[in-house]
Design a protein around this motif. Structure first.
Motif, PDB file in Angstrom:
ATOM      1  N   ASN A   1       0.847  -1.186   0.000  1.00  0.00           N
ATOM      2  CA  ASN A   1       0.000   0.000   0.000  1.00  0.00           C
ATOM      3  C   ASN A   1       0.888   1.244   0.000  1.00  0.00           C
ATOM      4  OD1 ASN A   1      -2.336  -1.540   0.117  1.00  0.00           O
ATOM      5  ND2 ASN A   1      -2.493  -1.401   2.352  1.00  0.00           N
ATOM      6  N   TYR A   2       0.446   2.276  -0.712  1.00  0.00           N
ATOM      7  CA  TYR A   2       1.185   3.528  -0.786  1.00  0.00           C
ATOM      8  C   TYR A   2       0.249   4.699  -0.488  1.00  0.00           C
ATOM      9  CZ  TYR A   2       4.860   0.837  -3.118  1.00  0.00           C
ATOM     10  OH  TYR A   2       5.834  -0.087  -3.405  1.00  0.00           O
ATOM     11  N   THR A   3       0.815   5.761   0.059  1.00  0.00           N
ATOM     12  CA  THR A   3       0.074   6.989   0.309  1.00  0.00           C
ATOM     13  C   THR A   3       0.629   8.072  -0.606  1.00  0.00           C
ATOM     14  OG1 THR A   3      -0.195   6.374   2.640  1.00  0.00           O
ATOM     15  CG2 THR A   3      -0.631   8.668   2.044  1.00  0.00           C
ATOM     16  N   LEU A   4      -0.194   8.566  -1.526  1.00  0.00           N
ATOM     17  CA  LEU A   4       0.244   9.566  -2.484  1.00  0.00           C
ATOM     18  C   LEU A   4      -0.293  10.940  -2.099  1.00  0.00           C
ATOM     19  CD1 LEU A   4      -0.292   7.707  -5.890  1.00  0.00           C
ATOM     20  CD2 LEU A   4       1.563   7.476  -4.227  1.00  0.00           C
ATOM     21  N   TRP A   5       0.583  11.941  -2.107  1.00  0.00           N
ATOM     22  CA  TRP A   5       0.217  13.324  -1.779  1.00  0.00           C
ATOM     23  C   TRP A   5       0.323  14.165  -3.036  1.00  0.00           C
ATOM     24  CZ3 TRP A   5      -1.454  15.337   2.892  1.00  0.00           C
ATOM     25  CH2 TRP A   5      -1.464  14.435   3.978  1.00  0.00           C
ATOM     26  N   VAL A   6      -0.811  14.720  -3.477  1.00  0.00           N
ATOM     27  CA  VAL A   6      -0.877  15.494  -4.718  1.00  0.00           C
ATOM     28  C   VAL A   6      -1.028  16.973  -4.375  1.00  0.00           C
ATOM     29  CG1 VAL A   6      -2.072  15.818  -6.912  1.00  0.00           C
ATOM     30  CG2 VAL A   6      -1.961  13.524  -5.871  1.00  0.00           C
ATOM     31  N   ASN A   7      -0.031  17.783  -4.715  1.00  0.00           N
ATOM     32  CA  ASN A   7      -0.012  19.195  -4.329  1.00  0.00           C
ATOM     33  C   ASN A   7      -1.006  20.039  -5.116  1.00  0.00           C
ATOM     34  OD1 ASN A   7       2.610  18.911  -6.363  1.00  0.00           O
ATOM     35  ND2 ASN A   7       1.510  20.847  -6.679  1.00  0.00           N
ATOM     36  N   GLY A   8      -1.135  21.296  -4.672  1.00  0.00           N
ATOM     37  CA  GLY A   8      -1.992  22.259  -5.338  1.00  0.00           C
ATOM     38  C   GLY A   8      -1.198  23.364  -6.006  1.00  0.00           C
ATOM     39  N   ARG A   9      -1.807  24.546  -6.079  1.00  0.00           N
ATOM     40  CA  ARG A   9      -1.208  25.687  -6.764  1.00  0.00           C
ATOM     41  C   ARG A   9       0.127  26.076  -6.105  1.00  0.00           C
ATOM     42  NH1 ARG A   9      -2.058  31.458  -5.948  1.00  0.00           N
ATOM     43  NH2 ARG A   9      -1.368  32.558  -7.831  1.00  0.00           N
ATOM     44  N   GLY A  10       1.079  26.446  -6.946  1.00  0.00           N
ATOM     45  CA  GLY A  10       2.377  26.889  -6.453  1.00  0.00           C
ATOM     46  C   GLY A  10       3.452  25.829  -6.523  1.00  0.00           C
ATOM     47  N   GLY A  11       3.073  24.570  -6.391  1.00  0.00           N
ATOM     48  CA  GLY A  11       4.050  23.496  -6.470  1.00  0.00           C
ATOM     49  C   GLY A  11       5.172  23.652  -5.470  1.00  0.00           C
ATOM     50  N   GLY A  12       6.363  23.281  -5.881  1.00  0.00           N
ATOM     51  CA  GLY A  12       7.533  23.419  -5.019  1.00  0.00           C
ATOM     52  C   GLY A  12       8.374  22.173  -4.922  1.00  0.00           C
ATOM     53  N   GLY A  13       7.738  21.012  -4.983  1.00  0.00           N
ATOM     54  CA  GLY A  13       8.486  19.770  -4.954  1.00  0.00           C
ATOM     55  C   GLY A  13       9.113  19.474  -6.308  1.00  0.00           C
ATOM     56  N   VAL A  14      10.128  18.615  -6.326  1.00  0.00           N
ATOM     57  CA  VAL A  14      10.808  18.244  -7.567  1.00  0.00           C
ATOM     58  C   VAL A  14       9.938  17.255  -8.327  1.00  0.00           C
ATOM     59  CG1 VAL A  14      12.858  17.192  -8.578  1.00  0.00           C
ATOM     60  CG2 VAL A  14      13.069  18.615  -6.528  1.00  0.00           C
TER      61      VAL A  14
END
Length: 294
Positions: A26-39
């Motif tokens: 099982n995996y937990t995925l985190w999907v960002n919003g406006r602005g981003g920032g991660g690679v």
């Protein structure tokens, strides 16, 4: 067939079966919003959210997109991540923030019934994984989505140009545009659990009803319709209530199919912003992921 051969065949089958079970995760995925920032492509890059060492669900992965360009142009990075970790024997829990909710809704409505090649959950530098066994499946293995300040219904801040209007994503986040972008009821049976913050700001008059300073309850509560409307907490006598769960809201408005309000900020304690430290309404969703994404 001799007993020896029967025993050998059973042993080989048992080892194959054990290997198949052992490879499931099982995996937990985190999907960002406006602005981003991660690679982008680096599933360990949690810059948008906060310290990567923070517990945020089993086998957590940061699904980074630029948070600037249009939903359609950036959607391939989301599909790569879902293919990587949510196919074959693997299953995913998904957390989103703000425009990440619009991104996930768009993905499931448009690609949730498509053929996906099963992947091995081993990603290269571009965020793409190798094939597992060459076979395909329909859609992805997703247990549910939990949306912190979901913006799938758009924001009036985009409507009036309070955000930089030159951004392609801001155009997508206009309330009428976001609501017409795809069939929000078509989640391919994946539940979206909505977390609505209510700690507004001085400019909250732009946003109808209760808001978290960036997105109003009509969107963070997954409320259907072609445009936004004013919805509030029960303590507000001058505005219809956003109800918990899938119940019809006061005044008769309804949620989109497979959308349920899991948290309504009656204390007006949580704003929109994670501040790269798991803060605001994101903190409530993180706690839910720790408890439920196991």
């Amino acid at each position: 067939m001799s007993l020896k051969r029967i025993f050998l065949a059973v042993a080989v089958f048992s080892l194959w079966l054990f290997a198949g079970v052992a490879s499931a995760a099982n995996y937990t995925l985190w999907v960002n919003g406006r602005g981003g920032g991660g690679v982008i492509g680096d599933y360990t890059s949690f810059t948008y959210w906060g310290p990567a060492s923070t517990n945020a669900g089993i086998n957590k992965k940061a699904v980074n997109w630029d948070g600037y360009n249009s939903i359609a142009s950036q959607n391939g990075t989301i599909r790569d991540a879902l293919d990587c970790f949510c196919t074959g024997n693997n299953w995913c829990y998904i957390a989103t923030h703000s425009a990440g909710d619009l991104m996930m809704g768009y993905t499931l409505a448009n690609y949730g019934g498509s053929a996906r090649v099963k992947k091995n959950a081993v990603a290269n530098s571009s965020g793409q994984c190798g094939d597992a066994d060459g076979t395909t499946q329909v859609g992805w293995n997703i247990k549910w989505v939990r949306a912190a300040s979901g913006a799938a219904g758009g924001s009036e801040l985009s409507d009036v140009g309070s955000w930089a209007v030159s951004e392609p994503l801001v155009q997508d986040l206009k309330t009428t545009t976001a609501r017409a972008m795809y069939n929000h009821n078509d989640t391919h049976n994946v539940w979206f659990y909505m977390y609505a913050g209510a700690k507004g700001a001085w400019y909250s008059g732009i946003l109808p009803g209760q808001d978290d300073s960036a997105v109003a309850y009509h969107s963070t509560g997954g409320v259907a319709g072609s445009a936004g409307q004013a919805l509030c907490n029960p303590a507000d006598w001058f505005c219809n209530d956003l109800t918990l769960g899938t119940a019809v809201n006061e005044g008769g408005s309804v949620k989109w199919g497979y959308h349920s309000v899991a948290f309504r900020d009656d204390a007006e304690a949580f704003n929109h912003y994670a501040n790269s430290n798991w803060e605001g309404i994101v903190s409530v969703v993180r706690a839910a992921m720790v408890s439920n994404a196991i």
